[in-house]
Scaffold this motif. Structure first.
Motif, PDB file in Angstrom:
ATOM      1  N   ASP A 278       0.838  -1.199   0.000  1.00  0.00           N
ATOM      2  CA  ASP A 278       0.000   0.000   0.000  1.00  0.00           C
ATOM      3  C   ASP A 278       0.876   1.253   0.000  1.00  0.00           C
ATOM      4  N   LYS A 279       0.249   2.417   0.100  1.00  0.00           N
ATOM      5  CA  LYS A 279       0.984   3.683   0.001  1.00  0.00           C
ATOM      6  C   LYS A 279       1.987   3.869   1.135  1.00  0.00           C
ATOM      7  N   GLU A 280       1.694   3.297   2.297  1.00  0.00           N
ATOM      8  CA  GLU A 280       2.594   3.416   3.443  1.00  0.00           C
ATOM      9  C   GLU A 280       3.729   2.395   3.404  1.00  0.00           C
ATOM     10  N   GLY A 281       3.690   1.471   2.456  1.00  0.00           N
ATOM     11  CA  GLY A 281       4.718   0.436   2.343  1.00  0.00           C
ATOM     12  C   GLY A 281       4.386  -0.841   3.093  1.00  0.00           C
ATOM     13  N   ASN A 282       3.156  -0.943   3.609  1.00  0.00           N
ATOM     14  CA  ASN A 282       2.729  -2.157   4.301  1.00  0.00           C
ATOM     15  C   ASN A 282       2.327  -3.210   3.277  1.00  0.00           C
TER      16      ASN A 282
END
Length: 103
Positions: free
Chosen positions: A82-86
């Motif tokens: 996802d956008k947060e890198g998760n």
């Protein structure tokens, strides 16, 4: 020119016949030494322990599908960052697509 070709063919055939005869007679000296080494009796000194060398495989890391909440092996999951890198894990492509469309 024809005699040269015939001579080469004749020499090649002679070499092939010679090799075949040698193989049928016992395989040559180097093969005998290899065979002799392979026929050694099994003793505790030349048997390797397989228990110490082969560790038991680790169980797969289990993750949960974001849409269906079913547990799946991480190696078989579809992974999306996802956008947060998760990392987001999905059991199938359709679940992944539903997640993308919902965002």
């Amino acid at each position: 020119m024809d005699t040269l070709v015939y001579s080469l063919i004749r020499v090649t055939l002679m070499i092939l016949i010679f090799r075949t005869v040698i193989r049928l007679m016992g395989g040559g000296f180097s093969t005998r030494s290899i065979r002799r080494n392979q026929r050694q009796p099994i003793t505790p000194t030349n048997v390797e322990s397989t228990e110490t060398e082969d560790p038991k495989p680790e169980p797969p890391t289990m993750v949960t599908d974001e849409i269906t909440n079913e547990p799946i092996a991480e190696s078989k999951a579809y992974i999306l960052l996802d956008k947060e890198g998760n990392r987001r894990y999905f059991a199938n492509w359709d679940s992944r697509q539903l997640y993308i469309q919902s965002k």
